[in-house]
Every structure is written in structure tokens, then in C-alpha cells.
Design a protein around this motif. Structure first.
Motif, PDB file in Angstrom:
ATOM      1  N   VAL A   1      10.907 -26.247 -43.785  1.00 62.63           N
ATOM      2  CA  VAL A   1      11.170 -27.681 -43.699  1.00 62.63           C
ATOM      3  C   VAL A   1      11.429 -28.023 -42.242  1.00 62.63           C
ATOM      4  CG1 VAL A   1      12.635 -29.598 -44.442  1.00 62.63           C
ATOM      5  CG2 VAL A   1      12.146 -27.714 -46.020  1.00 62.63           C
ATOM      6  N   ASP A   2      10.501 -28.772 -41.658  1.00 63.20           N
ATOM      7  CA  ASP A   2      10.638 -29.169 -40.249  1.00 63.20           C
ATOM      8  C   ASP A   2      10.898 -27.963 -39.345  1.00 63.20           C
ATOM      9  OD1 ASP A   2      10.305 -31.853 -40.952  1.00 63.20           O
ATOM     10  OD2 ASP A   2      12.461 -32.126 -41.290  1.00 63.20           O
ATOM     11  N   GLY A   3      10.173 -26.882 -39.637  1.00 61.34           N
ATOM     12  CA  GLY A   3      10.270 -25.696 -38.799  1.00 61.34           C
ATOM     13  C   GLY A   3      11.451 -24.801 -39.098  1.00 61.34           C
ATOM     14  N   ARG A   4      12.237 -25.109 -40.125  1.00 62.98           N
ATOM     15  CA  ARG A   4      13.384 -24.289 -40.484  1.00 62.98           C
ATOM     16  C   ARG A   4      13.217 -23.758 -41.905  1.00 62.98           C
ATOM     17  NH1 ARG A   4      19.106 -26.447 -38.501  1.00 62.98           N
ATOM     18  NH2 ARG A   4      19.406 -24.203 -38.677  1.00 62.98           N
TER      19      ARG A   4
ATOM     20  N   GLY B   1      12.805 -25.270 -57.524  1.00 60.77           N
ATOM     21  CA  GLY B   1      12.059 -26.358 -56.912  1.00 60.77           C
ATOM     22  C   GLY B   1      12.890 -27.339 -56.123  1.00 60.77           C
ATOM     23  N   HIS B   2      14.199 -27.164 -56.099  1.00 61.76           N
ATOM     24  CA  HIS B   2      15.070 -28.087 -55.361  1.00 61.76           C
ATOM     25  C   HIS B   2      15.596 -27.392 -54.106  1.00 61.76           C
ATOM     26  CE1 HIS B   2      15.180 -31.185 -58.496  1.00 61.76           C
ATOM     27  NE2 HIS B   2      15.211 -30.175 -59.360  1.00 61.76           N
ATOM     28  N   ILE B   3      15.313 -27.965 -52.953  1.00 62.14           N
ATOM     29  CA  ILE B   3      15.779 -27.385 -51.697  1.00 62.14           C
ATOM     30  C   ILE B   3      17.288 -27.568 -51.580  1.00 62.14           C
ATOM     31  CG2 ILE B   3      15.678 -27.600 -49.189  1.00 62.14           C
ATOM     32  CD1 ILE B   3      12.751 -28.480 -49.544  1.00 62.14           C
ATOM     33  N   SER B   4      17.970 -26.496 -51.239  1.00 65.11           N
ATOM     34  CA  SER B   4      19.419 -26.537 -51.085  1.00 65.11           C
ATOM     35  C   SER B   4      19.810 -26.457 -49.616  1.00 65.11           C
ATOM     36  CB  SER B   4      20.066 -25.369 -51.840  1.00 65.11           C
ATOM     37  OG  SER B   4      21.457 -25.315 -51.568  1.00 65.11           O
TER      38      SER B   4
ATOM     39  N   PRO C   1      23.251 -23.694 -44.404  1.00 63.33           N
ATOM     40  CA  PRO C   1      22.261 -24.280 -43.492  1.00 63.33           C
ATOM     41  C   PRO C   1      21.140 -23.327 -43.088  1.00 63.33           C
ATOM     42  CG  PRO C   1      24.484 -24.865 -42.806  1.00 63.33           C
ATOM     43  CD  PRO C   1      24.631 -23.838 -43.891  1.00 63.33           C
ATOM     44  N   ASN C   2      21.478 -22.034 -42.892  1.00 59.37           N
ATOM     45  CA  ASN C   2      20.473 -21.050 -42.498  1.00 59.37           C
ATOM     46  C   ASN C   2      20.502 -19.875 -43.466  1.00 59.37           C
ATOM     47  OD1 ASN C   2      18.666 -19.340 -41.267  1.00 59.37           O
ATOM     48  ND2 ASN C   2      19.992 -18.828 -39.543  1.00 59.37           N
ATOM     49  N   PRO C   3      19.789 -19.979 -44.602  1.00 63.93           N
ATOM     50  CA  PRO C   3      19.893 -18.954 -45.647  1.00 63.93           C
ATOM     51  C   PRO C   3      19.251 -17.618 -45.298  1.00 63.93           C
ATOM     52  CG  PRO C   3      18.192 -20.540 -46.209  1.00 63.93           C
ATOM     53  CD  PRO C   3      18.861 -21.068 -44.975  1.00 63.93           C
ATOM     54  N   THR C   4      18.557 -17.523 -44.162  1.00 62.52           N
ATOM     55  CA  THR C   4      18.003 -16.225 -43.755  1.00 62.52           C
ATOM     56  C   THR C   4      19.043 -15.379 -43.028  1.00 62.52           C
ATOM     57  OG1 THR C   4      17.259 -16.958 -41.559  1.00 62.52           O
ATOM     58  CG2 THR C   4      15.755 -17.332 -43.427  1.00 62.52           C
ATOM     59  N   PHE C   5      20.068 -16.021 -42.483  1.00 62.98           N
ATOM     60  CA  PHE C   5      21.145 -15.356 -41.740  1.00 62.98           C
ATOM     61  C   PHE C   5      20.633 -14.565 -40.547  1.00 62.98           C
ATOM     62  CE2 PHE C   5      22.884 -15.509 -46.176  1.00 62.98           C
ATOM     63  CZ  PHE C   5      23.839 -16.470 -45.927  1.00 62.98           C
TER      64      PHE C   5
END
Length: 392
Positions: A41-44, A51-54, A58-62
Motif C-alpha cells: 500500500v503506497d510502497g509499504r 481481505g481487510h488491511i490492518s 504499522p510495520n508488520p514485517t518488523f
């Protein structure tokens, strides 16, 4: 890192790991793969649940995280300058191996002077609320997470890192199956969300007799039950006041929501007492982690008042039940001696919340916050109490 080690073993009740991007999906059956996705989403990178973006994390990849202890000054002295959350957090850092796998974490624990710790997942705290209307899917996704936790961290790593598998409760029989699965793999402590339990016919309390077969197994296996701060779904109540119906976002402060932010844990503990679970299972061990302790005094006062008026509604005097079964790991900035006076020093647990920004950058420095306590009492809080609770 720690510059000195206290003269007693340290057993931290609140450490965290950062999940990798395959934590929820690696063991998810093929037909359910769409339940959890990572999307751009917008590069992040964001996580999408069904199906719902949470935006919950903020940064779920850590891959990049806030520095451990970044908010210490904020919690110690407040925010007199009115800084934004981003300004308080400061410059982030790249994740290091110690946040991702146990061998490196043990090496870091040795540097910090930490002998043992409970290890909690981080991103997992968003899962159950976002699947609450689908109990079967909830059990499937939680089991996939537990498989990843066991493969990556184990549940008992060298008898020093005790990773807490998640047990979700919507379908009691499946909760028991999951419990037996994690016990077979060495679990000493389990993680249960402090919230009403969703089900096919609505939500209900986990203190009701319906859940007795589960609690019976917990007692049989002598497990520690941890109630760790999570998304307990209470935004539905604050939404009634603010009517914006938005997702609960723990890192976007909202002063109205902050007023009642510890209501979920107060209700959860009250439910275990008032609905009788802790009386039917008097040896059940409960540890409340990362929920602070500000709610304890008011709950005790309320329980005393209600018991005075309706003693016949309780199986036992409720405050004594609280003091017998419930152990609390308070926030480091709270008054430990006050909590020890309320509950007994044997019920207070040290937890650093490392490596989260709201925790301590140097976990062993927690001992400096133990005012007006003897060395024997400090030793209990810093490790002795939790060592007693973790069998084996």
C-alpha cells in the motif's frame, strides 16, 4: 546493555519476539491461504486479514522497529512538550537476529544478565479480534501460528526461553486439542486473550462452566496461563461514544480511549472470579502481563463492595481468590511496593517488555524501580515468583 547484574536470578515475565512474514501463513492449509496476506500500500507492506488491511501494527514485517526502551522518558516524566508519537519514538533501527530467533536471543540475554524469560509473539495480538465471527477459521490460523512458533522458537528453548503458544477458546473441544498439542511439545505457559470468547451464538465469559473441561486440562498439566495485553475488541464500546467505527490502533493515542484502556483485563479477571472458574479450580495459575496494575485497587474495592451486598452469589470471598490465583507483572514505572501490599509480594512479577519501545532498554534496570522493598522481596519479584510458577 546491563552494566551490573543483581545478586539473584532474573526471570523476565515479558519479552517479545518479532514474527517473520511467514509466521501466520507457512503452516496455513492451502484452502485458507487467502485469510492472511501481505499487501503493498503506497510502497509499504501491510497485513490483510480476510481481505481487510490492518493498521494495528504499522510495520508488520518488523524489518525496521522502534528502539528498545525508546519511550522510557515518556513514561517516566510524561510529555510536557506535547511531542507526537513519532517524535517520542525517535530514530528506528533494523531488526537484529536476537529479535527473530532464540540462539541469538540467548546470547543477548547473557549480556543483559537475564537468566530466563517468557517470550510472547507481537503481531499475533491482532489475529483473534479480526476473525471473531468465524470460530473455526480462528482455530485454524492460531494453530498455524503455533506450528511456526514451535519450529522457530520452540516452547522451551534450553529451559531458558519459554515461548507462549496462543490458545484460542471459541470451540472448547478444539482449544483442548490445541492445548494437548502444545504440551506434547514442551509448553510451560500459554497465552490467552483477555476478552469475551466469541462463538457461534455470541460471546461469553471464559469463567463459565462451559470452559471447565479446558481449565481442568490446564491444571492437570500444571501450566501457567498468561493474559497478555491484546486487541480485546473493546473499541466497539468506545465507538458508541465516538461513532467513528475505526480499527483499534494501539500506537495512535486517543485520550478518550486511553481512559478505559485497562477495562478488558479488569473485566477478564473479574469474570474468572465472579463466574467461579478460579473457585472451581483453586490451583489455576494466572499471570497478567503488560496490562499494568492501575486497575487492581479499584477492582478489589468493587469486589469487596459487591461481596458485602451479595455474598451468596460467590463461591468464595472474591478478594482472597484474586490474591490466591492471580499474579501481575506491572509496568516498570508503577509502584511495586503498593502492588505488593495489595496482592502480596509473592504475586508480583518483573516484566521488561523488551524489545518494545514502551519497555526497558536494559531489562535488569527494573530492580532500580523496586523501592521500599527488602532484598528478599526484590529477589522474589525479579525472578523467584515466576520460577515458582513455571513447573519443571
Amino acid at each position: 546493555m546491563s552494566t551490573r547484574v543483581p545478586p539473584y536470578p532474573i526471570f523476565d515475565a515479558d519479552n517479545h519476539l518479532y514474527e517473520t512474514q511467514d509466521a501466520f501463513t507457512k503452516y496455513l492449509p492451502e484452502e485458507f491461504k487467502g485469510a492472511i496476506r501481505y499487501v503493498e500500500v503506497d510502497g509499504r507492506t501491510k497485513i490483510a486479514v480476510r481481505g481487510h488491511i490492518s493498521e494495528y501494527i504499522p510495520n508488520p514485517t518488523f524489518e525496521v522497529v522502534a528502539r528498545p526502551g525508546a519511550q522510557e522518558d515518556y513514561f517516566r516524566i510524561g510529555n510536557p512538550e506535547g511531542k507526537s508519537y513519532r517524535e517520542i519514538i525517535g530514530k528506528p533501527m533494523r531488526s537484529i537476529p536476537a529479535f527473530r530467533e532464540p540462539k541469538a536471543r540467548l546470547e543477548l540475554m547473557d549480556e543483559q544478565g537475564i537468566e530466563r524469560t517468557l517470550m510472547f509473539p507481537t503481531l499475533a495480538s491482532l489475529l483473534e479480534e479480526r476473525m471473531s465471527d468465524d470460530p473455526e477459521l480462528t482455530h485454524i490460523v492460531i494453530h498455524a501460528l503455533n506450528e511456526w512458533l514451535y519450529e522457530t522458537w520452540q516452547f522451551n528453548y534450553e529451559n531458558r526461553i519459554f515461548t507462549t503458544p496462543v490458545i484460542t477458546l471459541p470451540i472448547v473441544e478444539k482449544a483442548i486439542e490445541e492445548l494437548e498439542w502444545v504440551v506434547e511439545r514442551g509448553a510451560k505457559a500459554i497465552l490467552i486473550r483477555p476478552a469475551p470468547v466469541p462463538g457461534f451464538s455470541g460471546s461469553r465469559s471464559f469463567g463459565l462452566p462451559e470452559f471447565d473441561p479446558f481449565w481442568e486440562k490446564v491444571v492437570e498439566h500444571d501450566l501457567l496461563v498468561t493474559l497478555h495485553s491484546s486487541d480485546s475488541g473493546y473499541s466497539r464500546y468506545t465507538d458508541d461514544w465516538e461513532s467513528n467505527k475505526r480499527e483499534f490502533l494501539p500506537f495512535q493515542p486517543d485520550v478518550f480511549r486511553m481512559i478505559g484502556q485497562w477495562r478488558p483485563i479488569e473485566d477478564s479477571v473479574a469474570a474468572l472470579i465472579c463466574h467461579g472458574a478460579l473457585s472451581r479450580f483453586p490451583t489455576l495459575k494466572i499471570a497478567v502481563v503488560e496490562n499494568g496494575a492501575s486497575w487492581v485497587g479499584p477492582l478489589i474495592k468493587t469486589l469487596k463492595d459487591v461481596y458485602k451486598k451479595y455474598p451468596q452469589q460467590f463461591a468464595e470471598e472474591p478478594v482472597s481468590v484474586l490474591r490466591r490465583n492471580v499474579h501481575i507483572s506491572p509496568f516498570w514505572e508503577e509502584n511495586m511496593s503498593d502492588l505488593a501490599e495489595l496482592l502480596g509480594v509473592e504475586r508480583v512479577l518483573f516484566g521488561s517488555d523488551f524489545p518494545h519501545p514502551e519497555g526497558l532498554g536494559d531489562p535488569a534496570s527494573f530492580v532500580d524501580e523496586l523501592k521500599n522493598l527488602t532484598d528478599e522481596e526484590k529477589a522474589l519479584i525479579m525472578g523467584g515468583n515466576l520460577a515458582r510458577l513455571i513447573s519443571g
